[in-house]
Scaffold this motif. Structure first.
Motif, short mmCIF file in Angstrom:
data_model
loop_
_atom_site.label_atom_id
_atom_site.label_comp_id
_atom_site.label_asym_id
_atom_site.label_seq_id
_atom_site.Cartn_x
_atom_site.Cartn_y
_atom_site.Cartn_z
N LEU A 116 0.84 -1.20 0.00
CA LEU A 116 0.00 0.00 0.00
C LEU A 116 0.87 1.25 0.00
O LEU A 116 1.90 1.31 0.68
CB LEU A 116 -0.89 0.00 1.24
CG LEU A 116 -1.88 1.18 1.34
CD1 LEU A 116 -3.08 0.92 0.45
CD2 LEU A 116 -2.32 1.39 2.79
N ARG A 117 0.43 2.26 -0.75
CA ARG A 117 1.14 3.54 -0.80
C ARG A 117 0.15 4.65 -1.09
O ARG A 117 -1.00 4.41 -1.49
CB ARG A 117 2.21 3.51 -1.89
CG ARG A 117 1.66 3.19 -3.27
CD ARG A 117 2.72 3.21 -4.34
NE ARG A 117 2.21 2.77 -5.64
CZ ARG A 117 1.51 3.54 -6.46
NH1 ARG A 117 1.23 4.81 -6.13
NH2 ARG A 117 1.07 3.07 -7.61
N VAL A 118 0.59 5.87 -0.85
CA VAL A 118 -0.21 7.03 -1.21
C VAL A 118 -0.27 7.11 -2.75
O VAL A 118 0.75 6.95 -3.43
CB VAL A 118 0.40 8.32 -0.64
CG1 VAL A 118 -0.41 9.54 -1.07
CG2 VAL A 118 0.45 8.24 0.89
N ALA A 119 -1.45 7.34 -3.28
CA ALA A 119 -1.60 7.45 -4.73
C ALA A 119 -0.93 8.72 -5.25
O ALA A 119 -0.82 9.73 -4.53
CB ALA A 119 -3.08 7.45 -5.11
N THR A 120 -0.47 8.67 -6.48
CA THR A 120 0.16 9.82 -7.14
C THR A 120 -0.60 10.12 -8.43
O THR A 120 -1.40 9.29 -8.90
CB THR A 120 1.63 9.53 -7.47
OG1 THR A 120 1.69 8.60 -8.57
CG2 THR A 120 2.36 8.93 -6.26
N PRO A 121 -0.35 11.26 -9.03
CA PRO A 121 -1.03 11.58 -10.29
C PRO A 121 -0.84 10.52 -11.37
O PRO A 121 -1.69 10.38 -12.26
CB PRO A 121 -0.41 12.92 -10.70
CG PRO A 121 -0.07 13.57 -9.40
CD PRO A 121 0.40 12.43 -8.52
N ARG A 122 0.23 9.74 -11.31
CA ARG A 122 0.44 8.68 -12.30
C ARG A 122 -0.61 7.58 -12.18
O ARG A 122 -0.80 6.79 -13.12
CB ARG A 122 1.84 8.07 -12.14
CG ARG A 122 2.98 9.01 -12.48
CD ARG A 122 4.31 8.28 -12.52
NE ARG A 122 4.63 7.69 -11.24
CZ ARG A 122 5.25 8.34 -10.26
NH1 ARG A 122 5.60 9.61 -10.41
NH2 ARG A 122 5.52 7.73 -9.11
N ASP A 123 -1.29 7.52 -11.03
CA ASP A 123 -2.31 6.50 -10.81
C ASP A 123 -3.69 6.93 -11.30
O ASP A 123 -4.64 6.14 -11.21
CB ASP A 123 -2.41 6.16 -9.32
CG ASP A 123 -1.12 5.61 -8.75
OD1 ASP A 123 -0.59 4.65 -9.34
OD2 ASP A 123 -0.65 6.15 -7.72
N LEU A 124 -3.82 8.16 -11.77
CA LEU A 124 -5.16 8.70 -12.06
C LEU A 124 -5.94 7.83 -13.05
O LEU A 124 -7.11 7.51 -12.81
CB LEU A 124 -5.04 10.13 -12.60
CG LEU A 124 -6.38 10.82 -12.91
CD1 LEU A 124 -7.22 10.98 -11.66
CD2 LEU A 124 -6.12 12.19 -13.56
N ASP A 125 -5.32 7.44 -14.15
CA ASP A 125 -6.05 6.67 -15.17
C ASP A 125 -6.48 5.31 -14.65
O ASP A 125 -7.50 4.76 -15.10
CB ASP A 125 -5.20 6.51 -16.43
CG ASP A 125 -5.04 7.81 -17.20
OD1 ASP A 125 -5.89 8.71 -17.01
OD2 ASP A 125 -4.09 7.94 -17.99
N LEU A 126 -5.74 4.76 -13.72
CA LEU A 126 -6.12 3.48 -13.12
C LEU A 126 -7.22 3.67 -12.07
O LEU A 126 -8.13 2.85 -11.96
CB LEU A 126 -4.89 2.83 -12.48
CG LEU A 126 -5.05 1.41 -11.92
CD1 LEU A 126 -5.46 0.42 -13.01
CD2 LEU A 126 -3.74 0.96 -11.27
N LEU A 127 -7.15 4.79 -11.34
CA LEU A 127 -8.10 5.00 -10.25
C LEU A 127 -9.46 5.49 -10.72
O LEU A 127 -10.48 5.16 -10.09
CB LEU A 127 -7.51 5.99 -9.24
CG LEU A 127 -6.52 5.40 -8.24
CD1 LEU A 127 -5.84 6.50 -7.44
CD2 LEU A 127 -7.24 4.43 -7.31
N VAL A 128 -9.53 6.28 -11.77
CA VAL A 128 -10.82 6.84 -12.18
C VAL A 128 -11.87 5.75 -12.42
O VAL A 128 -12.97 5.80 -11.86
CB VAL A 128 -10.68 7.77 -13.40
CG1 VAL A 128 -12.05 8.08 -14.01
CG2 VAL A 128 -10.01 9.07 -12.98
N PRO A 129 -11.61 4.74 -13.26
CA PRO A 129 -12.64 3.71 -13.46
C PRO A 129 -12.92 2.90 -12.19
O PRO A 129 -14.06 2.48 -11.96
CB PRO A 129 -12.07 2.83 -14.57
CG PRO A 129 -10.62 3.12 -14.61
CD PRO A 129 -10.46 4.53 -14.16
N ALA A 130 -11.91 2.69 -11.35
CA ALA A 130 -12.12 1.95 -10.10
C ALA A 130 -12.99 2.76 -9.14
O ALA A 130 -13.91 2.22 -8.52
CB ALA A 130 -10.79 1.62 -9.45
N CYS A 131 -12.71 4.05 -9.01
CA CYS A 131 -13.52 4.91 -8.14
C CYS A 131 -14.95 5.01 -8.67
O CYS A 131 -15.91 5.03 -7.90
CB CYS A 131 -12.90 6.29 -8.03
SG CYS A 131 -11.36 6.34 -7.07
#
Length: 261
Positions: A124-139
């Motif tokens: 586990l880690r703090v999310a960074t802007p590089r994770d945005l494309d992965l996180l948007v559909p998951a969120c």
């Protein structure tokens, strides 16, 4: 309950929230960030008896929330949410002024934890802007599972912006491998007393393999180094999530109610 409906000061809101910092964590967070609009019910001593956040989500708290009915009827809310008794009182008083609800969810358990659970040995880690494309559909998937509405259909640009802001504010955490999210969560509220989590989620292909427990345990341990309490709430029928929260030592301490429009 008798009293005067006022626009409360930040100091009044913080004093009110300090009486129950877990139940009122969202109200305190919004007040500290100076982002919300509030109505308060004040007694003769100017102390608040009840408080209501007015916006897309209307969040009442305290005794005497029926006093906010007229104001809430003009708010354009999509949801009433908060402590079950406060929401029930406000809903009974305001229901003729509001649309017919598409869902009413009483008895949503609120869980909290104050002692660190065993380590989860996750990445586990703090999310960074590089994770945005992965996180948007998951969120978005997590949002739809919880509220029954696909936010990417309603307002894709706005939802992507809100997800990015969560990341930039350090309120998003992720554990992923090879493009698969093994665990992720966001903070919906953060005060000196508590962090309230939301959208605890694992990719469907990775579920039932222990990743949620490991990721959540590590997230709770991380946050308890910064605040005394971590909390969240869940739909009453989500037995799997409830079992997860209980398995890491979270306790059911109160109930919320959501009325969705």
């Amino acid at each position: 309950m008798r009293g005067n409906v006022i626009e409360p000061t930040v100091d009044q809101i913080l004093e009110f929230c300090a009486r129950d910092p877990v139940e009122r964590v969202f109200l305190e967070d919004v007040a500290r960030r100076k982002q919300g609009r509030f109505a308060g019910l004040a007694g003769d001593d100017d102390a608040l008896r009840a408080l209501c956040h007015l916006g897309t989500n209307v969040v009442p708290s305290g005794d005497g929330c029926a006093a906010f009915a007229k104001t809430v009827g003009r708010s354009g809310t999509r949801m009433l949410i908060g402590e079950e008794g406060a929401v029930g009182e406000l809903w009974r008083a305001a229901r003729r002024r509001l649309p017919r609800p598409r869902a009413d969810r009483p008895g949503q358990p609120v869980f909290e934890i104050r002692e660190p659970p065993p380590p989860g040995a996750s990445a586990l880690r703090v999310a960074t802007p590089r994770d945005l494309d992965l996180l948007v559909p998951a969120c978005a998937a997590s949002h739809e599972e919880e509220l029954g509405v696909d936010p990417l259909r309603r307002d894709a640009n706005g939802f992507r912006w809100r997800t990015r802001v969560q990341i930039e504010e350090g309120r998003s955490w992720i554990w992923s491998e090879n493009g698969t999210i093994l665990f992720k969560a966001e903070a919906s509220a953060w005060t000196p007393s508590a962090v309230q989590l939301q959208q605890v989620w694992v990719d469907p292909d990775a579920r039932r393999r222990g990743f949620a427990s490991r990721g959540l345990r590590d997230l709770v341990r991380l946050l308890l180094e910064q605040v005394p309490t971590v909390c969240l709430f869940v739909r009453a029928e989500n037995a799997a999530a409830i079992a997860l929260y209980e398995s890491i030592g979270m306790r059911h301490t109160l109930d919320y109610r959501s009325v969705l429009f």
